[in-house]
Structure formats: C-alpha cells, structure tokens
Design an enzyme around this catalytic site. Sequence first.
Site, PDB file in Angstrom:
ATOM      1  N   GLY A  56       0.990  -1.155  -0.056  1.00 34.58           N
ATOM      2  CA  GLY A  56       0.100  -0.043  -0.012  1.00 34.58           C
ATOM      3  C   GLY A  56       0.708   1.348  -0.080  1.00 34.58           C
ATOM      4  NE  ARG A  91      -1.780  -5.039  -0.767  1.00 40.22           N
ATOM      5  CZ  ARG A  91      -1.385  -4.342   0.319  1.00 40.22           C
ATOM      6  NH1 ARG A  91      -0.281  -4.704   1.227  1.00 40.22           N
ATOM      7  NH2 ARG A  91      -1.850  -3.173   0.624  1.00 40.22           N
ATOM      8  CG  ASP A 117       4.699  -9.703   5.270  1.00 35.80           C
ATOM      9  OD1 ASP A 117       5.472 -10.007   6.318  1.00 35.80           O
ATOM     10  OD2 ASP A 117       3.618  -9.669   5.165  1.00 35.80           O
ATOM     11  CE  LYS A 151       4.651   0.489   2.649  1.00 27.53           C
ATOM     12  NZ  LYS A 151       3.729  -0.470   1.481  1.00 27.53           N
ATOM     13  CB  THR A 152       3.802   0.490   6.908  1.00 28.63           C
ATOM     14  OG1 THR A 152       2.474   0.132   7.346  1.00 28.63           O
ATOM     15  CG2 THR A 152       4.849   0.308   8.021  1.00 28.63           C
ATOM     16  CG  ASP A 202      -0.766  -0.612   8.739  1.00 28.33           C
ATOM     17  OD1 ASP A 202      -1.685   0.504   8.204  1.00 28.33           O
ATOM     18  OD2 ASP A 202      -0.916  -1.583   8.459  1.00 28.33           O
TER      19      ASP A 202
END
Lengths: 559, 559
Positions: free
Chosen positions: A84, A148, A179, A205-206, A208
């Site tokens: 994402g 992904r 991941d 990166k994220t 979340d």
Amino acid sequence: MITSTAFEKFRRSYQPRYPKSLRSLSNTEAQEIAVMESSIDAEQKEMIKKLFPATYGQPALKMVVNEGKKEEKAMTIAVVLSGGPAPGGHNVICGICDGLFSVNASSKVYGFLGGASGILDDKCIELNLDIIERYRNTGGFDLLGSGRTKIETPEQCERCQKVLEDKGVDVLVIIGGDDSNTNAALLAEYFKEKNSKVRVLGVPKTIDGDLKNDYVEISFGFYTATRLYAELIGNIGRDALSTRKYYHFIRLMGRSASRLTLEVALLTRPNITLISEEIQSMKKTLAEVIDEMVKVIVDRADKGFDFGLVLIPEGLIEFIPEMKLLIQELNKVLGENKEFFDTLSSFTERSEYANRHLSKDASYVFSNLPVDIQRQLLMDRDPHGNVQVSKIETEKLLIDLIEAKLKELRAKGRYKGKFSCQTHFLGYEGRCAAPTNFDADYTYSLGLNVVALSLAGVTGYMSVIKNLVKTNRDEWEAYGIPLSAMMNMEVRNGKQVPVIKKSLVSLEEKPFQELLRHRQNWAQNNLYRFAEPIQYLGDGSVCDSVSPTLLLENDLMIE
Amino acid sequence: MITSTAFEKFRRSYQPRYPKSLRSLSNTEAQEIAVMESSIDAEQKEMIKKLFPATYGQPALKMVVNEGKKEEKAMTIAVVLSGGPAPGGHNVICGICDGLFSVNASSKVYGFLGGASGILDDKCIELNLDIIERYRNTGGFDLLGSGRTKIETPEQCERCQKVLEDKGVDVLVIIGGDDSNTNAALLAEYFKEKNSKVRVLGVPKTIDGDLKNDYVEISFGFYTATRLYAELIGNIGRDALSTRKYYHFIRLMGRSASRLTLEVALLTRPNITLISEEIQSMKKTLAEVIDEMVKVIVDRADKGFDFGLVLIPEGLIEFIPEMKLLIQELNKVLGENKEFFDTLSSFTERSEYANRHLSKDASYVFSNLPVDIQRQLLMDRDPHGNVQVSKIETEKLLIDLIEAKLKELRAKGRYKGKFSCQTHFLGYEGRCAAPTNFDADYTYSLGLNVVALSLAGVTGYMSVIKNLVKTNRDEWEAYGIPLSAMMNMEVRNGKQVPVIKKSLVSLEEKPFQELLRHRQNWAQNNLYRFAEPIQYLGDGSVCDSVSPTLLLENDLMIE
C-alpha cells in the site's frame, strides 16, 4: 498528462533537509558498529542464523563524514515500491536519483513497474532528473505503481536474478513494510549464496506504523497519514460539538497493530478509543467492551452530551478472543464443507448449518451477534470459503450491540439520552497525501542513505535514519542495519518462518500510557483537539511538527 | 478547555481582507439601487407581495464610502447559527463584533445557543473581543452551537419577539441556508407588522452551494468544504493510480442540488460523475444510468484500467424518476397501513405485502433492486413510516447493479476485467474545516456588512458580497438585498408557501458545460487532479485560489 496544481508546483521547489553525514556522499563512510543484542531467544536466533548463513551476523553501520574525497564508479540501482502507498515514497526515489547522480553522473536508476511483479515481467523505466522533477515531495506511488507480489519461490528468485543481472543492476531497493523487508532479506541471502553481484537493501514504509523496533523509530508515511486522519477527525469533533446530535464511530486503517489509532487518538482526544492489543491482553469479551462503551455513553448523556467521537482500529474484531475463535471455527466449518455449504442459498439454511457445526462457545457468540453481522459472516466469503474479516463493518457491529444495551437501560429508567450515529472509515484518504516536511525530509534522507549503503557495498541491510525527533536535521543520523537482526520466527500457515516482527502496541509503552492517563477525562468531557490541516509553507512551528509517539518516546511533552 | 494547536494559534493572527466600502463603518453609506427584475411569474410575485406586505418591494442597497464621519449610537445585535455547520461561521460573528464595537464600543452582541431554539429558551451569551479571539478564522459553529429549530408558529414568533425586546435587541442576524433565510424574511415581516423595533438580517451559508441566485454568487463555506473533499479525492485518485486495483465510489453530501459534486468534479477530474439534475431532466431510468457507467468500466478494462473514481451526489436516488415514484408509493403504502405493516416482522412477509400494494410500475422497479436495498427500503423506516432516503447507501446500490451487469457481459465474453470497489461518503469531514483565505475573507466581510446594514436601519435583508472572483478584495462590493426579492412559491406538504429558491444545477450553465466538455476524456483516461491540501500560510498563488464555479461563471479559465 496529469494537471499540476498551484500547490504541487510550489511544493516541488521544497528542498528536503537531511543528516550531515549524507551531505556529500563521496565523503560518506560507513563505520562498523555493534548491532544491539536482539531480544529473541537463543533457539530462534540459531534458526535465523541457519536460514541466513551468508548474511547473518553482519555489523550495523553508522554513516560518518570522511573528508578524503573519493572517486566513485558508476552504479546501477533498481527500485521497487511494494504494498500500500505511503506518503514519501516518491522522495525516497528522488533521494536515490539525486544522491547517485551527484556521485557519478553516468550511474543509472531503474524503476520496476507495479511492485515486485515488475521484476518478474521485466517491466521497468529508466529514471532521470527530468522524470522525477514532477514527483518531488508528492504523495502516492504512481511514478512506478505498486503491487503485492512477493518473490518467494526458487523459480521466482532465479528469474529475478536473471532480469537484474541482465540489466547490470548492482543494488535492488525494496521500499515496503515488514513483509516486503523480510522478502528483501531472503533475496539478499539468495543472491549472496548464488554469488550474484546483485545486492538488496530495504526501506521501512507503512502508514500502519508497525514496522518499528530497536532500530526503526518510525516507518515513513505514518506521520503524514495520521496527521491527515487527525485533521478530518478534528473537523468531525468540531461538527459533533457544533450540532450536538451524533456519535461518530470512526474506523481507522490498520489490520494488525492499533498504532495508527493510538497516534490519531493522541492527536485528537476522542471520547472513546479502542486499542485491539489492550482488549486482547485483558482477554475482554465483546460484551465487556460494549459495557465499557455504554458506560461512557450513559455518563455523557447524564451531562447532556448525546454526541461524541469513537475511534476503532480496523483489526479489532480479530483481537477479541471470542470473535477470533468464532472466525477460526467458521473458516474451518465453511471451508471443509465448502461445496455443500455453497448449495445452501438462504441465510436461514446457512445459519442452521453453521450453528449445528460450531462448538458450543462459538455458537453462543454467533447467535448473540446482530443478524446483519451474522449475515455478513455467512454470506460474504472469499474464494477459499473464508470469512472476509476486512469487510466486516466493525463500527456497525458495535453500534448495533450498544443500541440493544441502551434499550435495556432505557427500559429500566437508567438511560434517558438519544443515541444517533454516523460511521466513517478512514484509510484510502491518507495513504497518498502529500508528505509533511517531516516525511519529505525523512524519505529523502532514506533515499540518500540507500546510495551511501550501496557505495559501501553491503547487502541485506535496511536504510535507517535515527534521532527523528530533532527538528534540526543536522542532528539526524544515518545507519545501515542488517535485516536479519530484526527477524524472529513465527508460525505462518502452519510453518515456522523468519519474519521481521510487527510492532504491536504494548500496554507499558509511553504512548499507550499517555492515552491511559487521559482516557477518563477525554471520555467525560469534550476536549477534542481541533483541525490542524497539514501546512507545507510558512513558519516552522506549524510545518515542522513531530509525531506525538516520537515525542513521548523521547520523554518530550506533547502539545 | 480545548487545546489550541500551533496551527490555530498562528491562524488567529490572520487579518481577513474586505471591501473598501466596509473599511470604516461610520463612513459607510447604504445607497439605494433597483433590485433586478425577478424571473418568477406575475402571479407568484403577487402572492409574495401579499404575504410580505410590510417588507416587499424594498430597494436593494449598495454600500459606498461617504467621507462625512458620523457618530453612531450604541446598538445590540443578536446572532443565531442555523443548520449544518459551514466553514467561516465564526468569522461572520468576528466581523459583526469588530465592526460594531469599532463604531460604538458600548454596543452589545449576543449569541443565542444551539440555533433558533436558543431564542425560544432564552439561552444566550454576551460576546466580547476576548471570547471571540480564540475563534478567529476557525471552522465550526461550536462558539454558539447550531440547531434546526425554525420559528414559524404565531406563538413562537410572539415568544421570540418578547425575548429579543426584553434584551433590547435591535437586530437579529440569522446565519443559515435557504430555509433559514426564508425564515428570517418571515420574522422580519412579523416584527414589522407588530411594530416591533427588532429588525432581521440573513447571511447566506451552506456547503451545498444551492443558496445561489442573481444576487448571491456563492454561499459561504461551499469553497472550503469542496476543496477539502477534493483534496481527499485527489489522494484517493492517486491511490487508485498507484495500486490499480479499485474503483472508488464516493458519495458526496448534498441532498438536493448536485452543486457540491459538480464543483468537486471540476477540482478532481474523476472518471464518472453523476449529476442528479441531468438524470432527472433526461428522465433516465436506473438501468440507463447503470448501462452508461458499465460502458465506461468495460471500455477502461479494455485499456487495462480496472480502477477508477466515481462521484455520486447524496440526493441522487430521489432524482431518478422511477425511484422517486417507488419511494413515494412505498411511503404511502407503508404509512397508510403502518400498524398492520409493523406487525409483519420478516422481510419476506413485508416484501410480499409491499408488492401486493404497489402499482405495477413501482413493483417492477422494486423487484429489480438488489435484495439488500429492498431490505433497507422495507425494514428501516422513520417514525412516520417513511423510507429513510438518507440512509440508502446509493453507492452500494449502484455497485450491486453494475456487478450484475458485468457478470452478464462476462458470460458473453464482452468483459474481461476485474471490478473491485471501495466506498466512501464524504460530508462531516469538511463542514467544520478551517475556512480558506477566501471563506475567511468572505465571511468576515459578510459580518462587517451586517453591521453596515444594521446602521442603515433596514429589515428583511440579506448581507451580500459580490465580485467574489477577484483576489483583490478592494474590488469586492457589499450589498443589502431584500430577502423577499429571492422568493418564489413552492408546494411544501401540500401547501403553497414562499421560499427562497434552491439553485439546482442547470444543463446550460457553464460549470456543467465544462464537465460535459471533458467528461468523455476524463472517463477514458486517468487525468485526476491531485491533492491540493488547503494552505493558509504563504504565497497567494497557493492560498488565495478561487472556486472553479466562480471562475467559469466569470468566463475565466480554470487551472
């Protein structure tokens, strides 16, 4: 051709700031330092060591200035954007291009298209300063697109090696979450074992915020995304306070950790914030969660407040032990007898079937759910017959259960308020926001540091910037950390595999403690922190603000 | 006590700009000019004249500078915020306070709490410069709160007169949309007939943008709200383009006019924009709307684009003739036999009952709807037995119907794409956003102009600012327009009543023509206009931008 707005044109000229040690990359030296002692047990450590024979045990690297200017050979770096989008991805690439071309103008940067599948399909573009100009300091992953796909099987690894070697790639950079960085480590190991010259680096990166550990203070994009959600929730809070008629139930992206929800709560001060990790570790039942929420709503009604803000992490449902059990059983029951189950077309038939096959506990949980949710669980399943957890509108489930409880209390004369709700889900609105100064600087630094690590000739490392709480970027420090030092062993699909550990919210950590300290007060009063739209131009006090999580972890006050 | 963010502290010091004629209110003179000839027919005009004997036919007023400085007596103004919040409401009040106190420091400003019900309950606070300081240039209506109560019955009018007179109020200012301004006109008429000294003025507010006519170029709050939604949709578009896997169906607030959706479309360039007024005037069926959408989706799939942006106005469903018919019939059928219908508890029973009582046409429409929507129509009804139109998730209805159609086409080999969707509803996120420079200036000017009109001693007028397209506020002009000049007669609940006409999108107007001109191109390609977060600090090219609707109506290019 996409139209540039006045804002984008203006923003393009923003010059990101970065650590001193990356100021002139020919003068940057990677100094070996010891990695921190990992907190995983000896047995796990041994397993990881075995799985990464070629890359385990490498030293950590700290970037320092070495005045003896070196000539550097031309190099080829290939970039992949994975998973994402998160604000700042483009600036990582700008940092890589600017850094690499400044060292040797004959260098090359390739960008693979659509994530890692771009490598397998050999779809890429060569990047240059003209192309990246339009993407400086912008949000989104649209320069290359994302995907992904993971490179996992031996055939994929082989194919990947061939494509990269044919292109003369020296370094593959994977910009992604936990991941994708685990994947980067596996690829680095594979290439090294195969004596390929291709090295692999990762970038954290994220939105979340769960790629976070002893080395990574915060993943990029987290702060911009949380600020954007906080702006919207500030606006919604102001709306609640202006009209005094709705409870706004706001579900926030983040399937695993509640980090994003916690950060947004610190930025907005809502009346109720659910933290999945707390509910799980306290082993709360759904009924207990509802009772606590109802208590706040009833107390507020007594004060004349029939409105409020409620934050819910997207992944909540799977952290409530009984719901987790139910979902697991349903997946088993519906999956094992998928063909027969699919012949049952009505909800009533399916519901009877499910109840016959569930354990007593699971059946009890199921039958106490609102019918709409029962329907969702039985009717919408993925191609493998599994419950589609991400499609469950948790906020509606909570509202239904709260309404039922309030009805009981009203009948007993213990609740006299009104309970009207609006629901929201915030996620896609923020993943591609224009990066704040913080994230623009951070990602550009990560990109420059990728070049420094590439020049150092290492593989299986993550580009890491520390001291992020400092607004003076001269105080930021650049590191290279071996990816295998972030690993632990986890069971996935029944198999023990090495993965970079997700950082869940712990009940002892300072940001959660801050929430705890204020929770009661925020619940009973209306102390919303209002709209603070991200500003990119103008005074530093407005443009250079820092994540409350980072501030608290550094024992600094939040505003 | 609510926490102020760094942004709010900074923004407080912003000095709104306003028309020259309002620079020194003691030197402002209200010059009589002719009102434009109303476009309503002679019969309607006659009816309105009869309903407003005391206030009909007043001249329009233009504010001009008259250098002969006057002494002004102290005055008392009372303010009410009515209906949904819109960015800038607080600045209207700041303009009123600054303007009134500058003319005579002994003046008073009262703010009634929670909308017009605050008058009836005599709940108010006296405002002063200390109190309003924290609210300068902020979003929200939280200084006073808002409400939807209308003062309509003779008893309410009488009560209202008593409360206002007891407080010594000279002027009541109603800040609201078309209905609230209609109400202001009725109250002005009532007070004048009763020889009360209380005068009434209106201020044009609504994010929907449908309070718009020969006099009112745009209502306040519309531009800030649309810019905020456009920022989010720009981010979503960038996300769609980065991940290439979802169609985002975005429903936008606005129950009647599609003005807000149209403006947001001009700011974002989505693939599909539905405009209710077009669908209604072309008498399109739901099936036709779906077919047109499916065509775009299939064409895009052929190009490899299985993603996109779709904008849907909240009020769509009631503009599709067959759906309007169905809803009307359902309301009749379910309302007339409410008691019996309520005894039917299952969906199947209700559905059979409804089908037996609906006309053939309505029954056909009903039975072709997805079951979830049928359920919504029959199960969720308001206390009067009516269908709750605002609860119908139109975006889900459209997706269900599109999926069914695509399945057919796939079976025939005419569609090979993937159709995965995310849905969004944007509304509450923007109603309380911090006003842009445009709205901060506009609302402050409206407030100053309220004082000018109060000094002029008139009643039944709306505060109006024109030439809003000019970034140089010296070129803005202030007017007072008689509210009764904006009226027409409409049937509401079976009775002819005078109301300020809502401005629906017309197919001839320039903003809609602009959409038409680009629609095909925007549908087939990915020309999204990206995130342009509202900036409040810094360069005018970024901070002083103007609504595309205003630009187009003034024959100016949009960027």
